[in-house]
Design a protein around this motif. Structure first.
Motif, PDB file in Angstrom:
ATOM      1  N   TRP A   1     -29.346  18.576 -19.525  1.00  0.00           N
ATOM      2  CA  TRP A   1     -30.392  17.505 -19.116  1.00  0.00           C
ATOM      3  C   TRP A   1     -29.903  17.102 -18.040  1.00  0.00           C
ATOM      4  O   TRP A   1     -30.720  16.376 -17.483  1.00  0.00           O
ATOM      5  CB  TRP A   1     -30.597  16.439 -20.627  1.00  0.00           C
ATOM      6  N   GLU A   2     -29.014  16.723 -17.167  1.00  0.00           N
ATOM      7  CA  GLU A   2     -28.759  15.881 -16.544  1.00  0.00           C
ATOM      8  C   GLU A   2     -28.833  17.008 -15.172  1.00  0.00           C
ATOM      9  O   GLU A   2     -28.743  16.682 -13.991  1.00  0.00           O
ATOM     10  CB  GLU A   2     -26.983  15.683 -16.456  1.00  0.00           C
ATOM     11  N   GLU A   3     -28.423  18.525 -15.602  1.00  0.00           N
ATOM     12  CA  GLU A   3     -28.678  19.252 -14.564  1.00  0.00           C
ATOM     13  C   GLU A   3     -30.393  19.331 -14.026  1.00  0.00           C
ATOM     14  O   GLU A   3     -30.161  19.194 -13.124  1.00  0.00           O
ATOM     15  CB  GLU A   3     -28.000  20.046 -15.138  1.00  0.00           C
ATOM     16  N   ARG A   4     -30.975  19.160 -15.344  1.00  0.00           N
ATOM     17  CA  ARG A   4     -32.241  19.117 -15.679  1.00  0.00           C
ATOM     18  C   ARG A   4     -32.949  18.263 -14.595  1.00  0.00           C
ATOM     19  O   ARG A   4     -34.002  17.454 -13.477  1.00  0.00           O
ATOM     20  CB  ARG A   4     -32.894  19.697 -16.255  1.00  0.00           C
ATOM     21  N   LEU A   5     -32.082  16.452 -14.518  1.00  0.00           N
ATOM     22  CA  LEU A   5     -32.259  15.702 -13.574  1.00  0.00           C
ATOM     23  C   LEU A   5     -31.959  15.827 -11.450  1.00  0.00           C
ATOM     24  O   LEU A   5     -32.954  15.838 -11.446  1.00  0.00           O
ATOM     25  CB  LEU A   5     -31.601  14.882 -14.165  1.00  0.00           C
ATOM     26  N   GLU A   6     -31.196  16.711 -12.064  1.00  0.00           N
ATOM     27  CA  GLU A   6     -30.899  16.912 -10.266  1.00  0.00           C
ATOM     28  C   GLU A   6     -31.882  17.613 -10.190  1.00  0.00           C
ATOM     29  O   GLU A   6     -32.357  17.829  -8.803  1.00  0.00           O
ATOM     30  CB  GLU A   6     -29.120  17.779 -10.602  1.00  0.00           C
TER      31      GLU A   6
ATOM     32  N   ILE B   1     -34.982  17.451 -10.780  1.00  0.00           N
ATOM     33  CA  ILE B   1     -36.685  16.576 -10.504  1.00  0.00           C
ATOM     34  C   ILE B   1     -36.013  15.817  -9.265  1.00  0.00           C
ATOM     35  O   ILE B   1     -36.853  15.825  -8.496  1.00  0.00           O
ATOM     36  CB  ILE B   1     -36.187  15.527 -11.775  1.00  0.00           C
ATOM     37  N   PHE B   2     -34.938  15.191  -8.885  1.00  0.00           N
ATOM     38  CA  PHE B   2     -34.684  14.894  -7.940  1.00  0.00           C
ATOM     39  C   PHE B   2     -34.910  15.507  -6.473  1.00  0.00           C
ATOM     40  O   PHE B   2     -34.881  15.401  -4.944  1.00  0.00           O
ATOM     41  CB  PHE B   2     -33.156  14.488  -8.109  1.00  0.00           C
ATOM     42  N   ASN B   3     -34.175  17.044  -6.400  1.00  0.00           N
ATOM     43  CA  ASN B   3     -34.021  18.322  -5.442  1.00  0.00           C
ATOM     44  C   ASN B   3     -35.717  18.775  -5.315  1.00  0.00           C
ATOM     45  O   ASN B   3     -35.680  19.683  -4.550  1.00  0.00           O
ATOM     46  CB  ASN B   3     -32.964  19.314  -6.411  1.00  0.00           C
TER      47      ASN B   3
ATOM     48  N   ALA C   1     -44.498  14.939 -13.031  1.00  0.00           N
ATOM     49  CA  ALA C   1     -44.802  13.855 -12.528  1.00  0.00           C
ATOM     50  C   ALA C   1     -43.744  13.129 -12.520  1.00  0.00           C
ATOM     51  O   ALA C   1     -43.665  12.180 -10.805  1.00  0.00           O
ATOM     52  CB  ALA C   1     -44.841  13.362 -13.737  1.00  0.00           C
ATOM     53  N   LEU C   2     -42.076  13.063 -13.053  1.00  0.00           N
ATOM     54  CA  LEU C   2     -41.613  12.639 -11.836  1.00  0.00           C
ATOM     55  C   LEU C   2     -40.609  12.930 -10.709  1.00  0.00           C
ATOM     56  O   LEU C   2     -40.176  12.148  -9.918  1.00  0.00           O
ATOM     57  CB  LEU C   2     -39.783  12.388 -12.789  1.00  0.00           C
ATOM     58  N   THR C   3     -40.725  14.391 -10.801  1.00  0.00           N
ATOM     59  CA  THR C   3     -40.251  14.818  -9.006  1.00  0.00           C
ATOM     60  C   THR C   3     -41.470  13.920  -8.634  1.00  0.00           C
ATOM     61  O   THR C   3     -41.151  12.888  -6.964  1.00  0.00           O
ATOM     62  CB  THR C   3     -40.568  15.647  -9.299  1.00  0.00           C
ATOM     63  N   ASP C   4     -42.644  14.330  -8.026  1.00  0.00           N
ATOM     64  CA  ASP C   4     -43.530  13.458  -7.401  1.00  0.00           C
ATOM     65  C   ASP C   4     -43.281  11.725  -7.639  1.00  0.00           C
ATOM     66  O   ASP C   4     -43.870  11.675  -5.958  1.00  0.00           O
ATOM     67  CB  ASP C   4     -45.139  13.864  -8.137  1.00  0.00           C
TER      68      ASP C   4
ATOM     69  N   PRO D   1     -38.422   5.002  -3.361  1.00  0.00           N
ATOM     70  CA  PRO D   1     -36.716   4.887  -3.156  1.00  0.00           C
ATOM     71  C   PRO D   1     -36.148   4.928  -4.338  1.00  0.00           C
ATOM     72  O   PRO D   1     -35.780   3.842  -4.139  1.00  0.00           O
ATOM     73  CB  PRO D   1     -36.650   3.941  -1.870  1.00  0.00           C
ATOM     74  N   ILE D   2     -36.374   5.908  -4.575  1.00  0.00           N
ATOM     75  CA  ILE D   2     -36.134   5.970  -6.265  1.00  0.00           C
ATOM     76  C   ILE D   2     -34.515   6.858  -6.236  1.00  0.00           C
ATOM     77  O   ILE D   2     -33.975   7.714  -5.769  1.00  0.00           O
ATOM     78  CB  ILE D   2     -36.471   6.542  -7.604  1.00  0.00           C
ATOM     79  N   ASP D   3     -33.444   5.946  -7.140  1.00  0.00           N
ATOM     80  CA  ASP D   3     -31.829   7.368  -6.379  1.00  0.00           C
ATOM     81  C   ASP D   3     -31.195   6.897  -7.949  1.00  0.00           C
ATOM     82  O   ASP D   3     -32.292   6.663  -9.403  1.00  0.00           O
ATOM     83  CB  ASP D   3     -30.249   5.225  -6.089  1.00  0.00           C
ATOM     84  N   ILE D   4     -30.723   8.240  -7.979  1.00  0.00           N
ATOM     85  CA  ILE D   4     -30.917   9.306  -8.912  1.00  0.00           C
ATOM     86  C   ILE D   4     -29.593   8.601  -9.743  1.00  0.00           C
ATOM     87  O   ILE D   4     -29.717   9.009 -11.180  1.00  0.00           O
ATOM     88  CB  ILE D   4     -30.542  10.731  -8.713  1.00  0.00           C
ATOM     89  N   LYS D   5     -28.796   7.675  -9.385  1.00  0.00           N
ATOM     90  CA  LYS D   5     -28.017   6.975 -10.391  1.00  0.00           C
ATOM     91  C   LYS D   5     -28.139   6.004 -11.484  1.00  0.00           C
ATOM     92  O   LYS D   5     -27.679   6.711 -12.520  1.00  0.00           O
ATOM     93  CB  LYS D   5     -27.188   6.048  -9.633  1.00  0.00           C
ATOM     94  N   PRO D   6     -29.201   5.314 -11.562  1.00  0.00           N
ATOM     95  CA  PRO D   6     -28.979   4.799 -13.247  1.00  0.00           C
ATOM     96  C   PRO D   6     -29.796   5.353 -13.924  1.00  0.00           C
ATOM     97  O   PRO D   6     -29.469   5.972 -14.990  1.00  0.00           O
ATOM     98  CB  PRO D   6     -30.833   4.105 -12.756  1.00  0.00           C
ATOM     99  N   PHE D   7     -30.817   7.612 -13.373  1.00  0.00           N
ATOM    100  CA  PHE D   7     -31.055   8.021 -14.503  1.00  0.00           C
ATOM    101  C   PHE D   7     -29.568   8.324 -15.043  1.00  0.00           C
ATOM    102  O   PHE D   7     -29.216   8.764 -16.569  1.00  0.00           O
ATOM    103  CB  PHE D   7     -31.529   9.092 -13.979  1.00  0.00           C
ATOM    104  N   LYS D   8     -28.399   8.914 -14.030  1.00  0.00           N
ATOM    105  CA  LYS D   8     -26.711   9.670 -14.485  1.00  0.00           C
ATOM    106  C   LYS D   8     -26.572   8.092 -15.575  1.00  0.00           C
ATOM    107  O   LYS D   8     -25.883   9.035 -16.610  1.00  0.00           O
ATOM    108  CB  LYS D   8     -26.049  10.225 -13.649  1.00  0.00           C
ATOM    109  N   ASP D   9     -27.094   7.222 -14.881  1.00  0.00           N
ATOM    110  CA  ASP D   9     -26.180   6.154 -15.870  1.00  0.00           C
ATOM    111  C   ASP D   9     -26.712   5.854 -17.203  1.00  0.00           C
ATOM    112  O   ASP D   9     -26.012   5.566 -18.911  1.00  0.00           O
ATOM    113  CB  ASP D   9     -26.305   4.782 -15.223  1.00  0.00           C
ATOM    114  N   MET D  10     -27.793   6.273 -17.532  1.00  0.00           N
ATOM    115  CA  MET D  10     -28.877   6.066 -18.623  1.00  0.00           C
ATOM    116  C   MET D  10     -28.309   7.680 -19.818  1.00  0.00           C
ATOM    117  O   MET D  10     -27.969   7.422 -20.352  1.00  0.00           O
ATOM    118  CB  MET D  10     -30.015   6.681 -18.552  1.00  0.00           C
ATOM    119  N   ILE D  11     -27.673   8.708 -19.109  1.00  0.00           N
ATOM    120  CA  ILE D  11     -27.572  10.075 -19.713  1.00  0.00           C
ATOM    121  C   ILE D  11     -26.450   9.153 -20.642  1.00  0.00           C
ATOM    122  O   ILE D  11     -25.691  10.202 -20.987  1.00  0.00           O
ATOM    123  CB  ILE D  11     -27.481  11.233 -18.945  1.00  0.00           C
ATOM    124  N   GLU D  12     -24.790   8.502 -19.422  1.00  0.00           N
ATOM    125  CA  GLU D  12     -24.236   8.282 -19.496  1.00  0.00           C
ATOM    126  C   GLU D  12     -24.363   7.438 -20.963  1.00  0.00           C
ATOM    127  O   GLU D  12     -23.186   7.593 -21.802  1.00  0.00           O
ATOM    128  CB  GLU D  12     -23.507   7.891 -18.904  1.00  0.00           C
ATOM    129  N   GLY D  13     -25.002   6.973 -21.413  1.00  0.00           N
ATOM    130  CA  GLY D  13     -25.486   6.096 -22.155  1.00  0.00           C
ATOM    131  C   GLY D  13     -25.436   6.784 -23.404  1.00  0.00           C
ATOM    132  O   GLY D  13     -25.079   6.038 -24.271  1.00  0.00           O
TER     133      GLY D  13
END
Length: 267
Positions: free
Chosen positions: A155-160, A162-164, A174-177, A183-195
């Protein structure tokens, strides 16, 4: 026969035991709530909490704030436009429509709030909501029995991706667009996965600082994701911008603490 329905003298004894048990349970719930409230009062803001064991540096919140709140100059906009993936417009509209429908179905009150936003902000918030919901359902949804570390890694790979600019499916599109518009940073999304990883490892937290960290990962991150979409006035100082992010962060954490208190009462 259950003493509750017995006509013998044991009825009063059974009823009294039930009343005592209820009183003990109510007292326990009030005690737990008071402990939470006391902990929150002792930790008035994020800065004070960080002194008690949650490190601003470890969470790299300052880095997130500065990257997301930096002014977008013309050259930066040109770079974003050059990297922005091209999607069929009808496909993109359908992607956002699906996000809207999911939000309207599963978060009715929240959805009504989004109707007060501009169209671009509505779409962005719907896309963020759907990604967060899908992430949460990995550990709490109907397929949670199949959860593993490998699933979250994928899921984290898919997130990356999306941002790429390489979404996996329509909802990801929709999220990629969205992340190419704001100017949304990827780290909050990665941190949610860590949660979500924390959810798979433990279900009890010994200190408020541990609980706070969990609440940051699963809920405070949503505030950090949302601020760039909602916008910050261009004439704000960096200190004011940090205060705005702190407020968004604390709102998310406060909502999560409220959810936990509600669940304690129900269980």
């Amino acid at each position: 026969m259950c003493s509750t329905f017995s006509l013998s003298s044991k009825t009063c004894m059974g009823t009294c035991k039930v009343d005592i048990a209820r009183l003990q349970y109510t007292t326990m719930i009030k005690c737990k709530r008071n402990q939470f409230i006391s902990a929150v009062k002792l930790s008035k803001n994020f800065t004070e909490l960080s002194k008690n064991g949650v490190s601003n540096t470890d969470l790299r919140l300052r880095e997130i704030v500065e990257r997301q709140s930096q002014a977008i100059n013309s050259s930066a906009m040109d770079r974003i436009s050059n990297r922005r993936p091209e999607f069929n417009q009808r496909f993109l509209e359908e992607a956002y429509e699906r996000c809207r429908n999911i939000c309207a179905e599963y978060a009715k009150t929240f959805y009504l709030g989004t109707l007060l936003m501009t169209e671009e902000r509505q779409k962005a918030i719907w896309a963020i909501y759907v990604w967060c919901r899908r992430t949460d359902e990995l550990v709490d949804g109907p397929n949670a029995v199949h959860m593993s570390a490998a699933v979250l890694d994928r899921w984290e790979e898919r997130l990356e991706d999306i941002f790429n600019g390489h979404p996996y499916d329509m909802l990801d599109t929709a999220l990629t667009d969205t992340v190419y518009k704001f100017p949304i940073d990827i780290k909050p999304f990665k941190d949610m996965i860590e949660g979500m990883r924390m959810d798979t490892r433990k279900c009890r937290y010994e200190t408020f600082e541990e609980l706070y960290l969990y609440c940051y990962y699963v809920a405070g991150t949503v505030g950090l994701m949302s601020v760039p979409v909602m916008g910050v006035a261009s004439d704000q100082s960096l200190t004011s911008i940090h205060n705005i992010y702190d407020a968004a962060l604390n709102l998310g954490i406060g909502n999560q603490l409220t959810n936990i208190l509600r669940d304690v009462g129900e269980e």
